[in-house]
Scaffold this active site. Structure first.
Site, short mmCIF file in Angstrom:
data_model
loop_
_atom_site.label_atom_id
_atom_site.label_comp_id
_atom_site.label_asym_id
_atom_site.label_seq_id
_atom_site.Cartn_x
_atom_site.Cartn_y
_atom_site.Cartn_z
N GLY A 46 -1.09 0.54 -3.44
CA GLY A 46 -1.33 -0.33 -2.30
C GLY A 46 -0.57 0.18 -1.10
N GLN A 51 3.63 -0.02 7.14
CA GLN A 51 4.31 1.08 6.46
C GLN A 51 4.02 2.43 7.11
OE1 GLN A 51 2.89 -0.23 2.29
NE2 GLN A 51 4.89 0.64 1.93
N CYS A 93 8.29 0.43 -4.05
CA CYS A 93 7.67 0.42 -2.73
C CYS A 93 7.76 1.83 -2.15
CB CYS A 93 8.39 -0.57 -1.82
SG CYS A 93 7.70 -0.64 -0.16
N LEU A 94 6.68 2.29 -1.53
CA LEU A 94 6.67 3.64 -0.95
C LEU A 94 7.70 3.78 0.17
CD1 LEU A 94 2.80 4.25 -0.84
CD2 LEU A 94 4.44 5.15 -2.50
N HIS A 135 2.72 -8.23 -2.74
CA HIS A 135 3.63 -7.22 -2.19
C HIS A 135 3.15 -6.75 -0.82
CE1 HIS A 135 6.34 -3.57 -2.77
NE2 HIS A 135 5.55 -3.19 -1.77
N GLU A 136 1.84 -6.46 -0.72
CA GLU A 136 1.31 -5.91 0.54
C GLU A 136 1.24 -6.99 1.63
OE1 GLU A 136 1.42 -2.87 0.60
OE2 GLU A 136 1.33 -2.44 -1.55
N HIS A 139 4.50 -7.33 3.25
CA HIS A 139 4.75 -6.29 4.25
C HIS A 139 4.27 -6.73 5.64
CE1 HIS A 139 6.46 -2.73 2.43
NE2 HIS A 139 5.58 -2.71 1.45
CO CO Z 1 5.71 -1.71 -0.33
#
Ligand code: CO
Length: 169
Positions: A46, A51, A93-94, A135-136, A139
């Site tokens: 995702g 991000q 998380c990226l 999660h997204e 963000h």
């Molecule tokens: Co994330």
């Protein structure tokens, strides 16, 4: 399509709130294509627009379902409209490389959004897809998964991130 650089914690941009999308135009379609490419290259399941530095309410998700029941999708102005159950699973998380922690989330969610064809979609999800969606969507509000940890655990994690030089303050 182009792969975009992913902002890394503690970038101040990923702490900002994203704006609602008012027009699903060519520029937004390009952003979605680029986000998909960036997600696959990472690789991730995702990605949210902030991000990659775009403060817009757009997320892309692909839970890599082996049975191919879930297709990759882009959701615009996604909103959590119902949720229940409780489950703790490991999450990463990226934006925060090399960190995975158990995060409490709702087990099931209902998300309302627009797809890239301007069609309103109501998505019922459970388990992994429900977790990715939560999660997204977090963000888009500047919330990271480390904010969802218990205060004691959060302190430990922040200290660890500081030690590895990933945090300057
Ligand atoms: Co994330």
């Amino acid at each position: 399509m182009a792969k975009l650089p992913i902002l890394i914690y503690p970038s101040p941009v990923i702490r900002k709130k994203s704006l609602k999308v008012t027009s699903i135009n060519g520029e937004l379609q390009r952003l979605i294509d680029d986000m998909m490419e960036t997600m696959y290259a990472a690789p991730g399941v995702g990605l949210a627009a902030p991000q990659v530095g775009a403060l817009r309410q757009v997320i892309v998700v692909d839970p890599h379902d082996e049975r191919k029941l879930t297709k990759p999708m882009a959701l615009i102005n996604p909103e959590l409209v119902a949720a229940d159950g409780h489950i703790v699973e490991e999450e990463g998380c990226l934006c925060i490389p090399d960190l995975r922690e158990g995060v409490p989330r709702f087990k099931r969610v209902v998300v309302k959004a627009y797809d890239r064809n301007e069609k309103e979609v109501v998505l019922e999800a459970s388990d992994l897809l429900a977790r990715i969606l939560q999660h997204e969507i977090d963000h888009l509000n500047g919330v990271l998964f480390i904010d969802r940890l218990s205060p004691a655990k959060r302190q430990l994690v922040k200290r660890r991130l500081k030690k590895t030089g990933k945090v300057s303050s």
